[in-house]
Design a protein around this motif. Structure first.
Motif, short mmCIF file in Angstrom:
data_model
loop_
_atom_site.label_atom_id
_atom_site.label_comp_id
_atom_site.label_asym_id
_atom_site.label_seq_id
_atom_site.Cartn_x
_atom_site.Cartn_y
_atom_site.Cartn_z
N ILE A 42 42.88 24.98 52.52
CA ILE A 42 42.58 25.09 54.02
C ILE A 42 44.01 25.96 54.51
O ILE A 42 44.86 25.36 54.31
N TYR A 96 37.26 26.68 62.04
CA TYR A 96 37.30 27.06 60.64
C TYR A 96 36.17 27.87 60.25
O TYR A 96 35.20 27.63 60.71
N TYR A 98 34.40 27.92 56.86
CA TYR A 98 34.68 27.55 55.57
C TYR A 98 33.29 28.20 54.76
O TYR A 98 32.36 28.44 55.42
N HIS A 120 38.83 28.35 53.17
CA HIS A 120 38.71 28.77 54.52
C HIS A 120 38.88 30.27 54.68
O HIS A 120 40.10 30.59 54.16
#
Length: 122
Positions: A42, A96, A98, A120
């Motif tokens: 992330i 985000y 993803y 991400h």
């Protein structure tokens, strides 16, 4: 036979999406095999959690639905050979973008996620 596999896998992915989006931990848990680890990053930071830790995090956070987000999760790709499958997903939520790669296998007549990796992308 292939169309049946697609339908069965789509049901698992639908439960996966709904579990994440609505914070339905029971529905989400039903998608995974026991003892799965989730790996990813992330914003460049490494992420590794057991399925238990992951589910606890989903349980403790506000769901995208609770935050009035629009459901935009989608299947990007499906690759099935025999009783294994690799699924690529786009899962935009909580600020985000993803991308998930899920490995599934058929266990006791049910498809289960046995591995999840994600990243991400800004």
């Amino acid at each position: 036979m292939y169309k049946n596999k697609i339908k069965e896998i789509e049901k698992v992915i639908s439960n996966y999406f709904e579990g994440i989006f609505y914070g339905d931990v029971d529905k989400l848990e039903s998608c995974f095999a026991d003892n799965v680890f989730i790996y990813g990053d992330i914003k460049g930071a490494a992420y590794k959690k057991s399925i238990r830790q992951y589910l606890e995090g989903v349980k403790e956070r506000q769901s995208p639905n609770d935050l009035n987000e629009t459901f935009r999760m989608e299947i990007i790709g499906v690759d099935i050979i025999g009783n294994v499958a690799m699924i690529k997903l786009r899962v935009p939520m909580l600020g985000y973008n993803y991308f998930d790669y899920l490995s599934l296998t058929k266990m006791n007549d049910n498809w289960k996620i046995v591995n999840k990796i994600f990243t991400h992308v800004a």
